[in-house]
Design an enzyme around this catalytic site. Structure first.
Site, PDB file in Angstrom:
ATOM      1  N   LYS A 192       0.876  -1.180   0.000  1.00  0.00           N
ATOM      2  CA  LYS A 192       0.000   0.000   0.000  1.00  0.00           C
ATOM      3  C   LYS A 192       0.910   1.226   0.000  1.00  0.00           C
ATOM      4  CE  LYS A 192      -2.010   3.003   1.991  1.00  0.00           C
ATOM      5  NZ  LYS A 192      -1.853   4.429   1.567  1.00  0.00           N
ATOM      6  N   GLY A 245       6.509   5.047   8.652  1.00  0.00           N
ATOM      7  CA  GLY A 245       5.693   6.259   8.683  1.00  0.00           C
ATOM      8  C   GLY A 245       5.734   6.897  10.053  1.00  0.00           C
ATOM      9  N   SER A 246       4.620   7.527  10.428  1.00  0.00           N
ATOM     10  CA  SER A 246       4.600   8.305  11.668  1.00  0.00           C
ATOM     11  C   SER A 246       4.429   7.400  12.897  1.00  0.00           C
ATOM     12  CB  SER A 246       3.453   9.310  11.616  1.00  0.00           C
ATOM     13  OG  SER A 246       2.223   8.626  11.552  1.00  0.00           O
ATOM     14  N   GLY A 250       1.918   4.245  13.241  1.00  0.00           N
ATOM     15  CA  GLY A 250       2.604   3.000  13.598  1.00  0.00           C
ATOM     16  C   GLY A 250       1.965   2.338  14.807  1.00  0.00           C
ATOM     17  N   GLU A 267       9.196   1.133  11.299  1.00  0.00           N
ATOM     18  CA  GLU A 267      10.254   2.125  11.046  1.00  0.00           C
ATOM     19  C   GLU A 267       9.589   3.481  11.196  1.00  0.00           C
ATOM     20  OE1 GLU A 267      13.270   1.425  10.617  1.00  0.00           O
ATOM     21  OE2 GLU A 267      13.448  -0.467   9.535  1.00  0.00           O
ATOM     22  N   CYS A 301      13.545   9.924   7.508  1.00  0.00           N
ATOM     23  CA  CYS A 301      13.357   9.530   8.912  1.00  0.00           C
ATOM     24  C   CYS A 301      14.673   9.612   9.673  1.00  0.00           C
ATOM     25  CB  CYS A 301      12.734   8.151   9.017  1.00  0.00           C
ATOM     26  SG  CYS A 301      13.568   6.919   8.041  1.00  0.00           S
ATOM     27  N   GLU A 401       9.741  15.551  15.695  1.00  0.00           N
ATOM     28  CA  GLU A 401      10.164  15.409  14.307  1.00  0.00           C
ATOM     29  C   GLU A 401       9.431  16.439  13.449  1.00  0.00           C
ATOM     30  OE1 GLU A 401      11.004  11.670  11.596  1.00  0.00           O
ATOM     31  OE2 GLU A 401       8.875  11.876  11.950  1.00  0.00           O
TER      32      GLU A 401
HETATM   33  P1  NAI Z   1       1.448   8.263   8.058  1.00  0.00           P
HETATM   34  O1  NAI Z   1       2.224   7.429   9.014  1.00  0.00           O
HETATM   35  O2  NAI Z   1       0.039   8.522   8.409  1.00  0.00           O
HETATM   36  O3  NAI Z   1       1.477   7.572   6.606  1.00  0.00           O
HETATM   37  C1  NAI Z   1       2.359   6.548   6.213  1.00  0.00           C
HETATM   38  C2  NAI Z   1       1.591   5.454   5.475  1.00  0.00           C
HETATM   39  O4  NAI Z   1       0.621   4.884   6.364  1.00  0.00           O
HETATM   40  C3  NAI Z   1       0.794   5.936   4.262  1.00  0.00           C
HETATM   41  O5  NAI Z   1       0.838   4.944   3.250  1.00  0.00           O
HETATM   42  C4  NAI Z   1      -0.621   6.040   4.811  1.00  0.00           C
HETATM   43  O6  NAI Z   1      -1.624   5.937   3.808  1.00  0.00           O
HETATM   44  C5  NAI Z   1      -0.655   4.854   5.739  1.00  0.00           C
HETATM   45  N1  NAI Z   1      -1.690   4.903   6.779  1.00  0.00           N
HETATM   46  C6  NAI Z   1      -2.254   6.001   7.363  1.00  0.00           C
HETATM   47  N2  NAI Z   1      -3.150   5.632   8.299  1.00  0.00           N
HETATM   48  C7  NAI Z   1      -3.160   4.276   8.323  1.00  0.00           C
HETATM   49  C8  NAI Z   1      -3.860   3.299   9.098  1.00  0.00           C
HETATM   50  N3  NAI Z   1      -4.756   3.640  10.027  1.00  0.00           N
HETATM   51  N4  NAI Z   1      -3.599   1.980   8.875  1.00  0.00           N
HETATM   52  C9  NAI Z   1      -2.683   1.618   7.957  1.00  0.00           C
HETATM   53  N5  NAI Z   1      -2.009   2.482   7.179  1.00  0.00           N
HETATM   54  C10 NAI Z   1      -2.224   3.803   7.368  1.00  0.00           C
HETATM   55  O7  NAI Z   1       2.274   9.591   7.866  1.00  0.00           O
HETATM   56  P2  NAI Z   1       1.863  10.975   7.123  1.00  0.00           P
HETATM   57  O8  NAI Z   1       0.552  11.444   7.622  1.00  0.00           O
HETATM   58  O9  NAI Z   1       2.038  10.804   5.668  1.00  0.00           O
HETATM   59  O10 NAI Z   1       3.013  11.943   7.668  1.00  0.00           O
HETATM   60  C11 NAI Z   1       2.929  12.506   8.971  1.00  0.00           C
HETATM   61  C12 NAI Z   1       4.283  12.569   9.617  1.00  0.00           C
HETATM   62  O11 NAI Z   1       4.809  11.256   9.774  1.00  0.00           O
HETATM   63  C13 NAI Z   1       5.350  13.302   8.847  1.00  0.00           C
HETATM   64  O12 NAI Z   1       5.255  14.673   9.043  1.00  0.00           O
HETATM   65  C14 NAI Z   1       6.599  12.706   9.434  1.00  0.00           C
HETATM   66  O13 NAI Z   1       6.922  13.338  10.642  1.00  0.00           O
HETATM   67  C15 NAI Z   1       6.222  11.275   9.721  1.00  0.00           C
HETATM   68  N6  NAI Z   1       6.670  10.364   8.656  1.00  0.00           N
HETATM   69  C16 NAI Z   1       7.767   9.592   8.895  1.00  0.00           C
HETATM   70  C17 NAI Z   1       8.258   8.780   7.902  1.00  0.00           C
HETATM   71  C18 NAI Z   1       9.452   7.931   8.104  1.00  0.00           C
HETATM   72  O14 NAI Z   1      10.210   7.709   7.175  1.00  0.00           O
HETATM   73  N7  NAI Z   1       9.663   7.392   9.284  1.00  0.00           N
HETATM   74  C19 NAI Z   1       7.659   8.735   6.570  1.00  0.00           C
HETATM   75  C20 NAI Z   1       6.476   9.560   6.436  1.00  0.00           C
HETATM   76  C21 NAI Z   1       6.027  10.341   7.456  1.00  0.00           C
END
Ligand code: NAI
Ligand code: MG
Length: 497
Positions: A192, A245-246, A250, A267, A301, A401
């Site tokens: 996804k 992701g966040s 997570g 991660e 990250c 972050e």
């Molecule tokens: P997010 O963690 O919500 O999104 C990452 C992935 O998770 C996307 O594919 C999203 O569609 C999916 N997702 C969202 N809600 C979900 C759920 N309930 N169940 C399963 N999958 C789900 O992060 P977002 O909103 O894009 O970014 C917010 C903050 O997260 C950023 O500002 C940053 O601080 C952090 N982040 C950290 C990353 C890393 O590399 N560790 C990568 C992206 C964001």
């Protein structure tokens, strides 16, 4: 620049899109629209304009993809000889290299990063497939000595269907660092991608099919986290989830996994320090810290988003770093600047919010500090590379972050205090250490609570080096041989003979 890349860039700037972009989910070897027929739009952050549409999936699509991956696991992929799995992954690496120029241009359009960065990401994806291709036929068990009357051995079995939830900052390389070891181990995958950057995942699924990967072994579903991600990670047939992701999402993923006793690799975010001791090589370190924070516009990250520096070199170092920062070029990714766009309006607002609040608290801005636009077009989501100087250890720009081109500088009065500051957040992803004294470096490496330590070169390491976090940065390790573990279960077999 080669002619294929030039042609694609010309086509994009002339038409506002590219012909032949994928738009459906990729399920069972075929592209198909969402069950509801609904679509979403993806934006080019360099212009803020929509340039493509893709399927807006929901739980019905998740059901179809997981059923397909489950069938492919049971009837096909786990029965394919490991050496043959390896050959297919090797061909996938070649397929990525053959399509690298188009993949990089599409990644740049979807994400906003510079073309050179996207090209680097695509190279690392090819390298990941190559690395794990070689591992497919080396997943060996052991024999256990129980004495003459027993034969006891272990074997490594694939866990089954695995789900991969991918963020938007490194869409291709993050996807591949999860699926390449999963496929090598004999698992099937449902991917996804983030709703901001869905296109290269769909292109990769086609490349894998063309490399000989059987239908259903790699399915890709597009759509939002709530509509597609949530039902996918809650699915009982999914036996491992790899999430990047966040922290908040997570935690939700881990809670959903707990209901099915599904294992997870998380991660998550970071607030990683570059620790600068007074005896460092300042010339080399300035350049290194610059890219530790500003590559990918800080949306990394493991970015070096804090500089913890000894007081005696602080003023000179920050002055030189700020001067170098002012010279960085930025603009539309396809014009190949040093710094690309911020990937979404939402992320740009988040970054600007942190910096505006820091300014109003009186934090000193050494350079940058504002939103901006691509000078060539007057549009795009951009934020100036920013340095916030001499920030206190509990300030939010030290603790949280930001995920943008914002470096927070912390001053230390000794190496001991530098260690304390380095460890003084809830995260534990990475840390850089800069000193000419290897003994000091190795002591800090021992004492810093982080999953990866870089000595005298930030981001040192390769696909061979395990990667992952401690504390709120998550758990589990990807890349390297460690990255295979999550996708294998140890079975012990003991016979009385
Ligand atoms: P997010 O963690 O919500 O999104 C990452 C992935 O998770 C996307 O594919 C999203 O569609 C999916 N997702 C969202 N809600 C979900 C759920 N309930 N169940 C399963 N999958 C789900 O992060 P977002 O909103 O894009 O970014 C917010 C903050 O997260 C950023 O500002 C940053 O601080 C952090 N982040 C950290 C990353 C890393 O590399 N560790 C990568 C992206 C964001
Ligand atoms: Mg996009």
């Amino acid at each position: 620049m080669s002619s294929i890349t030039e042609q694609l860039i010309g086509e994009y700037f002339a038409t506002g899109t590219l012909a032949g972009l994928p738009s459906g989910h990729f399920i069972d070897g075929k592209s198909r629209p969402a069950a509801t027929g609904r679509t979403m739009e993806t934006f080019d952050p360099g212009t803020t304009k929509v340039f493509a549409q893709f399927a807006a999936g929901d739980a019905e699509d998740v059901e179809a993809a997981v059923a397909s991956s489950d069938r492919a696991f049971r009837d096909c992929w786990r029965k394919v000889a490991p050496a043959e799995r390896g050959r297919i992954l090797q061909r996938a690496a070649e397929g990525i290299r053959a399509n690298a120029e188009r993949l990089a241009v599409v990644e740049t359009l979807d994400n906003g990063k510079s073309l050179a960065e996207a090209q680097g990401d695509i190279r690392s994806a090819a390298r990941l497939f190559e690395y794990y291709a070689g591992a497919a036929d080396k997943l060996q068990g052991e024999t256990i000595p129980l004495g003459m009357d027993y034969l006891s051995y272990t074997s490594l079995e694939p866990v089954g269907v695995t789900a991969h939830i991918i963020p938007w900052n490194y869409p291709t390389s993050t996807m591949v660092r999860g699926i390449a070891p999963a496929l090598a181990a004999g698992c099937t995958v449902v991917v996804k991608p983030a709703e901001q950057t869905p296109l290269t995942a769909l292109m990769l699924a086609e490349i894998l099919r063309d490399a000989g990967l059987p239908d259903g072994v790699c399915n890709v579903l597009t759509g939002t986290g709530t509509a597609v991600g949530a039902p996918l990670v809650a699915h009982a047939k999914v036996r491992h989830i790899t999430f990047t992701g966040s922290v908040n999402t997570g935690s939700l993923v881990m809670q959903a996994a707990a209901r099915n006793i599904t294992s997870v690799t998380l991660e998550l975010g970071g607030k990683s320090p570059a620790v600068m001791l007074a005896d460092c090589d300042i010339d080399a370190a300035v350049e290194d810290v610059l890219w530790a924070i500003f590559s990918n516009s800080g949306q990394t990250c493991s970015a070096g988003s804090r500089l913890v520096i000894e007081r005696s070199i602080h003023a000179e170092f920050v002055e030189r770093l700020a001067a170098r920062t002012r010279k960085l070029s930025f603009g539309h990714g396809l014009r190949n600047p040093e710094i690309g766009a911020i990937s979404s309006q939402e992320q740009l607002n988040k970054i600007a919010g942190y910096v505006d609040e820091a300014k109003s608290r009186g934090v000193r801005v050494a350079v940058g500090g504002s939103r901006t636009v691509d000078q060539a077009s007057g549009s795009g989501w951009f934020f100036q590379p920013t340095i916030l100087d001499d920030v206190g250890p509990l300030d939010v720009v030290v603790q949280e972050e930001i995920f943008g081109p914002v470096l927070s500088v912390q001053i230390a009065d000794s190496a001991e205090q530098a260690l304390e500051l380095a460890n003084g957040t809830a995260f534990g992803l990475a840390a850089g250490i800069y000193t000419r004294d290897i003994k000091k470096a190795l002591r800090l490496a021992r004492d810093i609570d982080a999953g990866q330590i870089y000595i005298n070169e930030y981001y040192a390491g390769g696909v061979e080096t395990p990667f992952g976090g401690n504390k709120l940065s998550g758990f589990g390790r990807e890349k390297g041989l460690e990255g295979l573990r999550a996708y294998c279960r140890v079975k012990s077999v003991t016979a009385r003979i």
